[in-house]
Design an enzyme around this catalytic site. Structure first.
Site, PDB file in Angstrom:
ATOM      1  N   ARG A 155      15.118  -0.305  -8.870  1.00  0.00           N
ATOM      2  CA  ARG A 155      15.964  -0.939  -7.855  1.00  0.00           C
ATOM      3  C   ARG A 155      17.074  -1.727  -8.553  1.00  0.00           C
ATOM      4  O   ARG A 155      16.799  -2.533  -9.441  1.00  0.00           O
ATOM      5  CB  ARG A 155      15.141  -1.877  -6.985  1.00  0.00           C
ATOM      6  CG  ARG A 155      14.094  -1.154  -6.124  1.00  0.00           C
ATOM      7  CD  ARG A 155      13.566  -2.082  -5.038  1.00  0.00           C
ATOM      8  NE  ARG A 155      12.444  -1.508  -4.320  1.00  0.00           N
ATOM      9  CZ  ARG A 155      12.556  -0.643  -3.308  1.00  0.00           C
ATOM     10  NH1 ARG A 155      13.749  -0.256  -2.893  1.00  0.00           N
ATOM     11  NH2 ARG A 155      11.485  -0.179  -2.697  1.00  0.00           N
ATOM     12  N   GLY A 210      17.874   5.623  -0.741  1.00  0.00           N
ATOM     13  CA  GLY A 210      17.787   5.104   0.623  1.00  0.00           C
ATOM     14  C   GLY A 210      18.932   4.150   0.924  1.00  0.00           C
ATOM     15  O   GLY A 210      20.040   4.307   0.387  1.00  0.00           O
ATOM     16  N   THR A 241      13.723   8.545   1.683  1.00  0.00           N
ATOM     17  CA  THR A 241      12.947   7.331   1.921  1.00  0.00           C
ATOM     18  C   THR A 241      11.787   7.649   2.861  1.00  0.00           C
ATOM     19  O   THR A 241      11.952   8.408   3.817  1.00  0.00           O
ATOM     20  CB  THR A 241      13.751   6.153   2.527  1.00  0.00           C
ATOM     21  OG1 THR A 241      12.823   5.169   3.015  1.00  0.00           O
ATOM     22  CG2 THR A 241      14.653   6.542   3.670  1.00  0.00           C
ATOM     23  N   ASP A 299      10.749   5.565   4.791  1.00  0.00           N
ATOM     24  CA  ASP A 299      10.967   4.723   5.970  1.00  0.00           C
ATOM     25  C   ASP A 299      11.730   5.443   7.091  1.00  0.00           C
ATOM     26  O   ASP A 299      11.704   5.008   8.236  1.00  0.00           O
ATOM     27  CB  ASP A 299      11.744   3.449   5.585  1.00  0.00           C
ATOM     28  CG  ASP A 299      11.054   2.658   4.488  1.00  0.00           C
ATOM     29  OD1 ASP A 299       9.830   2.816   4.320  1.00  0.00           O
ATOM     30  OD2 ASP A 299      11.746   1.897   3.780  1.00  0.00           O
ATOM     31  N   GLY A 329       7.222   0.814   5.712  1.00  0.00           N
ATOM     32  CA  GLY A 329       8.359   1.130   6.587  1.00  0.00           C
ATOM     33  C   GLY A 329       9.454   0.087   6.523  1.00  0.00           C
ATOM     34  O   GLY A 329      10.468   0.183   7.217  1.00  0.00           O
ATOM     35  N   GLU A 355       4.355  -3.045   8.360  1.00  0.00           N
ATOM     36  CA  GLU A 355       4.436  -4.215   7.473  1.00  0.00           C
ATOM     37  C   GLU A 355       5.496  -5.207   7.952  1.00  0.00           C
ATOM     38  O   GLU A 355       5.435  -6.386   7.635  1.00  0.00           O
ATOM     39  CB  GLU A 355       4.735  -3.779   6.027  1.00  0.00           C
ATOM     40  CG  GLU A 355       6.052  -3.046   5.865  1.00  0.00           C
ATOM     41  CD  GLU A 355       6.329  -2.625   4.423  1.00  0.00           C
ATOM     42  OE1 GLU A 355       5.589  -3.037   3.519  1.00  0.00           O
ATOM     43  OE2 GLU A 355       7.309  -1.881   4.211  1.00  0.00           O
ATOM     44  N   ARG A 397     -11.154  -6.046  10.375  1.00  0.00           N
ATOM     45  CA  ARG A 397     -10.934  -5.688   8.971  1.00  0.00           C
ATOM     46  C   ARG A 397      -9.522  -5.130   8.784  1.00  0.00           C
ATOM     47  O   ARG A 397      -8.983  -4.488   9.690  1.00  0.00           O
ATOM     48  CB  ARG A 397     -11.940  -4.628   8.522  1.00  0.00           C
ATOM     49  CG  ARG A 397     -13.393  -5.062   8.661  1.00  0.00           C
ATOM     50  CD  ARG A 397     -13.740  -6.137   7.628  1.00  0.00           C
ATOM     51  NE  ARG A 397     -15.004  -6.762   7.925  1.00  0.00           N
ATOM     52  CZ  ARG A 397     -16.132  -6.489   7.267  1.00  0.00           C
ATOM     53  NH1 ARG A 397     -16.144  -5.614   6.291  1.00  0.00           N
ATOM     54  NH2 ARG A 397     -17.248  -7.099   7.596  1.00  0.00           N
ATOM     55  N   ARG A 457       3.712   6.478  -0.713  1.00  0.00           N
ATOM     56  CA  ARG A 457       4.889   7.035  -1.402  1.00  0.00           C
ATOM     57  C   ARG A 457       4.496   8.030  -2.472  1.00  0.00           C
ATOM     58  O   ARG A 457       5.365   8.616  -3.128  1.00  0.00           O
ATOM     59  CB  ARG A 457       5.664   5.896  -2.066  1.00  0.00           C
ATOM     60  CG  ARG A 457       6.604   5.247  -1.139  1.00  0.00           C
ATOM     61  CD  ARG A 457       7.558   4.263  -1.681  1.00  0.00           C
ATOM     62  NE  ARG A 457       7.604   3.935  -3.073  1.00  0.00           N
ATOM     63  CZ  ARG A 457       7.971   2.742  -3.521  1.00  0.00           C
ATOM     64  NH1 ARG A 457       8.274   1.784  -2.666  1.00  0.00           N
ATOM     65  NH2 ARG A 457       8.049   2.507  -4.791  1.00  0.00           N
TER      66      ARG A 457
HETATM   67  O1  F6P Z   1      11.597   1.744   1.091  1.00  0.00           O
HETATM   68  C1  F6P Z   1      10.377   2.283   0.749  1.00  0.00           C
HETATM   69  C2  F6P Z   1       9.323   1.217   0.659  1.00  0.00           C
HETATM   70  O2  F6P Z   1       8.104   1.815   0.291  1.00  0.00           O
HETATM   71  C3  F6P Z   1       9.139   0.376   1.905  1.00  0.00           C
HETATM   72  O3  F6P Z   1       8.393   1.021   2.908  1.00  0.00           O
HETATM   73  C4  F6P Z   1       8.495  -0.863   1.355  1.00  0.00           C
HETATM   74  O4  F6P Z   1       8.741  -1.979   2.147  1.00  0.00           O
HETATM   75  C5  F6P Z   1       9.164  -0.996   0.006  1.00  0.00           C
HETATM   76  O5  F6P Z   1       9.657   0.282  -0.341  1.00  0.00           O
HETATM   77  C6  F6P Z   1       8.265  -1.492  -1.093  1.00  0.00           C
HETATM   78  O6  F6P Z   1       9.043  -1.688  -2.224  1.00  0.00           O
HETATM   79  P1  F6P Z   1       8.487  -1.876  -3.704  1.00  0.00           P
HETATM   80  O7  F6P Z   1       7.917  -0.575  -4.126  1.00  0.00           O
HETATM   81  O8  F6P Z   1       9.671  -2.264  -4.480  1.00  0.00           O
HETATM   82  O9  F6P Z   1       7.427  -2.910  -3.604  1.00  0.00           O
END
Ligand code: F6P
Length: 357
Positions: free
Chosen positions: A74, A111, A134, A136, A179, A231, A275, A284
């Site tokens: 990133r 993305g 992505t 998402d 997401g 989330e 739970r 992913r």
């Molecule tokens: O954008 C894809 C994603 O997996 C999102 O669903 C999630 O919020 C984020 O990336 C998590 O990011 P990282 O892998 O940097 O923790």
């Protein structure tokens, strides 16, 4: 002779390799000579000139492989104009690498954040073609992103597994689905997995309505309840806060994530054994599903064709069942959210699914 640079940026997903293979096959099967340079670890490779000349064999045997063979990272758009810790001017460095290698075009797979930087590079005069990746599915300008369907499969599988154990023990279970700020993944996996309650950021929830729904189910003889919670799910009270106030509140949250907060509140309100399961990054990972292999290959090959024609400045997307080219300036900086009045929401409600609203 055409010289192409390629990179994958941001969070990875399952069909990045098939997409790159699609681009490369279309280019390497063309009559024109083509050189493809792969930048390592996303924009970092472009900034720090970390690349390798790729050949045909780099793109064989990768159709079924998850992840990205180029690596990803990133590089936040927010700070792209600020010098890095080493003082490097990131935008200038990326341009320098591009011109040094005499590239005709950059193919960028990513993305939302990735697209902002891709569009900036286009504004800076570089030729850019992008591909929408992505899990998402939140990219503007395309009905579908690759990675999404594979992630739906993984998240659905998690809900399926929870179903059997929840039924055995008569428990309330929350499965937290990724997401980011949108609910596409939770909505689809939730429906596919037969969740009773689906909470997505686009439809703020009321904890009392959730409790009521669970009680109703149990009164009707249901032994268990499954909640698919995004989330980014948010309560009605929190949705009424300003962005700044909400951020402040989140920073102080004493739970690891929203699902644990909901679980605690439900347990206190109704005395249920609640739970939480968080499949997290498994969503992913792993092998791209057949849909994504085909979809990413189609997008990639169309990107290759655009490059051969010298048409730059587009994301190759998917609209109304057609592959389309979308101007990058229309894509960058926008989020595709689930419209609360979408027919899929109505249909889910007809099925008895509660959104806690
Ligand atoms: O954008 C894809 C994603 O997996 C999102 O669903 C999630 O919020 C984020 O990336 C998590 O990011 P990282 O892998 O940097 O923790």
């Amino acid at each position: 002779m055409k010289r192409i640079g390629m990179l994958t940026s941001g969070g990875d997903c399952q069909a990045l390799n098939p997409a790159m293979r699609g681009v490369a096959k279309a280019l390497l099967n063309a009559k024109e000579d083509v050189e493809i340079y792969g930048f390592l670890d996303g924009y970092q490779g472009l900034i720090y000139s970390k690349f390798r000349l790729l050949n045909y064999t780099d793109f064989t045997g990768i159709l079924t492989k998850g992840g990205t063979f180029l690596g990803s990272s990133r590089t936040p758009f927010k700070t792209i104009r600020e010098p890095g810790p080493d003082g490097v001017d990131k935008v200038a460095a990326m341009k320098q690498t591009y011109y040094k290698l005499q590239l005709d075009c950059l193919v960028i797979l990513g993305g939302n954040g990735t697209h902002k930087t891709a569009n900036l590079l286009r504004e800076e005069g570089l030729n850019v073609i992008t591909l929408p990746k992505t899990i998402d599915n939140d990219l503007w300008g395309t009905d579908m992103t690759f990675g999404f369907q594979s992630a739906v499969d993984v998240a659905t599988d998690a809900i399926d597994c929870i179903h059997t154990t929840a039924a055995s023990h008569g428990r309330v279970f929350i499965v937290e689905v990724m997401g980011h700020k949108v609910g596409w993944l939770t909505l689809n996996a939730g429906m596919a997995g037969g969740a009773d309650i689906i909470l997505i950021p686009e439809i703020p929830y009321d904890i009392d309505k959730i409790a009521k729904k669970i009680k109703q189910r149990h009164a009707r003889g249901g032994r268990f309840t499954i909640l698919a919670v995004a989330e980014g799910a948010i309560s009605k009270e929190d949705a009424a806060l300003s962005k700044k106030e909400y951020k402040k509140k989140l920073a102080k949250r004493e739970y690891p994530s929203v699902s644990y907060e909901i679980a605690d509140k439900l347990a206190k309100k109704c005395g249920y054994d609640v739970r939480v399961t968080v499949p997290g990054h498994t969503q992913r990972g792993g092998t791209p599903c057949p849909y994504d292999r085909v979809f990413a290959s189609r997008l990639g090959s169309e990107a290759g064709e655009l490059i051969l024609k010298g048409e730059y400045g587009f994301m190759v997307g998917y609209k109304n069942r057609e592959i389309v080219k979308v101007p990058l300036e229309e894509v960058a900086g926008k989020l595709k959210m689930v419209p609360p009045d979408a027919s899929i929401i109505k249909e889910a409600k007809l099925l008895g699914i509660s959104f806690g609203d």
